[in-house]
Design a protein around this motif. Structure first.
Motif, PDB file in Angstrom:
ATOM      1  N   ARG A   1       2.512  -6.237   9.126  1.00 16.18           N
ATOM      2  CA  ARG A   1       1.820  -5.102   9.754  1.00 16.18           C
ATOM      3  C   ARG A   1       2.438  -4.717  11.093  1.00 16.18           C
TER       4      ARG A   1
ATOM      5  N   TYR B   1     -12.538  -2.098  -3.670  1.00 18.45           N
ATOM      6  CA  TYR B   1     -13.063  -2.105  -2.301  1.00 18.45           C
ATOM      7  C   TYR B   1     -14.586  -1.957  -2.273  1.00 18.45           C
TER       8      TYR B   1
ATOM      9  N   LYS C   1       0.815  -1.221   0.000  1.00 16.04           N
ATOM     10  CA  LYS C   1       0.000   0.000   0.000  1.00 16.04           C
ATOM     11  C   LYS C   1       0.852   1.275   0.000  1.00 16.04           C
TER      12      LYS C   1
ATOM     13  N   ILE D   1      -4.558   1.222  11.457  1.00 17.96           N
ATOM     14  CA  ILE D   1      -5.496   0.250  10.861  1.00 17.96           C
ATOM     15  C   ILE D   1      -5.798   0.603   9.395  1.00 17.96           C
ATOM     16  N   GLY D   2      -5.791   1.880   9.054  1.00 21.44           N
ATOM     17  CA  GLY D   2      -6.035   2.295   7.670  1.00 21.44           C
ATOM     18  C   GLY D   2      -4.765   2.196   6.838  1.00 21.44           C
TER      19      GLY D   2
ATOM     20  N   HIS E   1      -2.306  -5.507   1.720  1.00 19.41           N
ATOM     21  CA  HIS E   1      -3.611  -6.157   1.573  1.00 19.41           C
ATOM     22  C   HIS E   1      -3.383  -7.581   1.094  1.00 19.41           C
TER      23      HIS E   1
ATOM     24  N   THR F   1      -5.269  -7.005  10.798  1.00 22.20           N
ATOM     25  CA  THR F   1      -5.547  -5.729  10.116  1.00 22.20           C
ATOM     26  C   THR F   1      -5.077  -4.543  10.957  1.00 22.20           C
TER      27      THR F   1
ATOM     28  N   PHE G   1     -15.477   4.219   6.697  1.00 18.17           N
ATOM     29  CA  PHE G   1     -14.106   4.559   6.299  1.00 18.17           C
ATOM     30  C   PHE G   1     -13.868   4.441   4.796  1.00 18.17           C
TER      31      PHE G   1
ATOM     32  N   ASN H   1      -2.072   0.367   6.651  1.00 19.15           N
ATOM     33  CA  ASN H   1      -1.552  -0.877   7.239  1.00 19.15           C
ATOM     34  C   ASN H   1      -0.680  -1.686   6.276  1.00 19.15           C
TER      35      ASN H   1
ATOM     36  N   GLU I   1     -12.209   7.510   2.987  1.00 23.53           N
ATOM     37  CA  GLU I   1     -10.821   7.619   3.466  1.00 23.53           C
ATOM     38  C   GLU I   1      -9.947   6.525   2.827  1.00 23.53           C
ATOM     39  N   LEU I   2     -10.511   5.326   2.724  1.00 27.87           N
ATOM     40  CA  LEU I   2      -9.777   4.182   2.158  1.00 27.87           C
ATOM     41  C   LEU I   2      -9.446   4.429   0.679  1.00 27.87           C
TER      42      LEU I   2
ATOM     43  N   HIS J   1     -16.819  -2.722   0.623  1.00 32.77           N
ATOM     44  CA  HIS J   1     -16.792  -1.835   1.800  1.00 32.77           C
ATOM     45  C   HIS J   1     -17.485  -0.495   1.547  1.00 32.77           C
TER      46      HIS J   1
HETATM   47  P1  CMP Z   1      -7.578  -4.437   3.560  1.00 37.14           P
HETATM   48  O1  CMP Z   1      -7.141  -5.819   3.905  1.00 37.14           O
HETATM   49  O2  CMP Z   1      -6.940  -3.791   2.407  1.00 37.14           O
HETATM   50  O3  CMP Z   1      -9.158  -4.434   3.352  1.00 37.14           O
HETATM   51  C1  CMP Z   1     -10.007  -3.378   3.754  1.00 37.14           C
HETATM   52  C2  CMP Z   1      -9.244  -2.257   4.353  1.00 37.14           C
HETATM   53  O4  CMP Z   1     -10.012  -1.301   5.014  1.00 37.14           O
HETATM   54  C3  CMP Z   1      -8.333  -2.790   5.429  1.00 37.14           C
HETATM   55  O5  CMP Z   1      -7.276  -3.515   4.850  1.00 37.14           O
HETATM   56  C4  CMP Z   1      -7.935  -1.528   6.162  1.00 37.14           C
HETATM   57  O6  CMP Z   1      -6.796  -0.909   5.608  1.00 37.14           O
HETATM   58  C5  CMP Z   1      -9.152  -0.657   5.933  1.00 37.14           C
HETATM   59  N1  CMP Z   1      -9.838  -0.448   7.181  1.00 37.14           N
HETATM   60  C6  CMP Z   1     -10.430  -1.382   7.943  1.00 37.14           C
HETATM   61  N2  CMP Z   1     -10.949  -0.814   9.046  1.00 37.14           N
HETATM   62  C7  CMP Z   1     -10.663   0.506   8.975  1.00 37.14           C
HETATM   63  C8  CMP Z   1     -10.929   1.613   9.806  1.00 37.14           C
HETATM   64  N3  CMP Z   1     -11.602   1.463  10.949  1.00 37.14           N
HETATM   65  N4  CMP Z   1     -10.489   2.820   9.403  1.00 37.14           N
HETATM   66  C9  CMP Z   1      -9.832   2.964   8.229  1.00 37.14           C
HETATM   67  N5  CMP Z   1      -9.553   1.934   7.392  1.00 37.14           N
HETATM   68  C10 CMP Z   1      -9.961   0.726   7.772  1.00 37.14           C
END
Ligand code: CMP
Length: 140
Positions: A104, A51, A11, A111-112, A117, A93, A59, A114, A62-63, A54
């Motif tokens: 990680r 994504y 990432k 968490i964002g 993936h 995660t 989030f 990270n 932001e993601l 989601h």
């Molecule tokens: P990933 O495995 O790429 O799949 C979904 C992504 O959403 C996850 O990794 C995180 O990077 C992101 N994510 C999950 N929870 C949060 C959160 N609470 N705030 C921001 N990003 C998040």
């Protein structure tokens, strides 16, 4: 368990800190082979599609912003039980919950942001791989 493939993304938080090689070493030391790899700048459309599952989460915006903020490295990894093996190699995660020695735990900022993936199932691995690679790109 037979040889499997999984999809990986290094990432933006990691490419910006020049950690691609360090993360690839953890992947290879974890028993996975990098059989395809490409550095790209994800478009908004690519990130929103990738994504899509989601899209209702708080989030999501932001993601998508984060995943399009700098280059990423998309990869296909191959090995015994590759989907769950890579999830073990990445760690939880949330980096605060990730085990020692995982990508990680070693590198993630939050968490964002990270660092990596990995697909969560063999079915999703095939779908995710097909979004970024054709079969001819993958050299096992
Ligand atoms: P990933 O495995 O790429 O799949 C979904 C992504 O959403 C996850 O990794 C995180 O990077 C992101 N994510 C999950 N929870 C949060 C959160 N609470 N705030 C921001 N990003 C998040």
């Amino acid at each position: 368990m037979a040889v499997q493939r999984t999809f990986s993304i290094i990432k933006p938080d990691a490419t910006e800190r020049n950690l691609t090689g360090a993360i690839n070493k953890v992947i290879e030391d974890g028993g996975l082979r990098i059989v395809a790899q490409r550095r790209i700048h994800m478009s908004r459309a690519q990130a929103e599609r990738f994504y899509g599952v989601h899209s209702e989460r708080p989030f999501f915006g932001e993601l998508v912003e984060f995943m399009t903020s700098a280059p990423v490295v998309v990869q296909v990894l191959e090995g015994e039980n590759a989907v769950s093996r890579y999830r073990d190699v990445m760690g939880a995660t949330n980096p605060e919950e990730a085990a020692d020695g995982t990508i990680r735990k070693l590198f993630a900022k939050s968490i964002g942001e990270n660092s990596a993936h990995g697909s969560d199932s063999e079915e999703n691995a095939a779908l995710e791989i097909s979004q970024f690679f054709s079969e001819a790109d993958i050299v096992g």
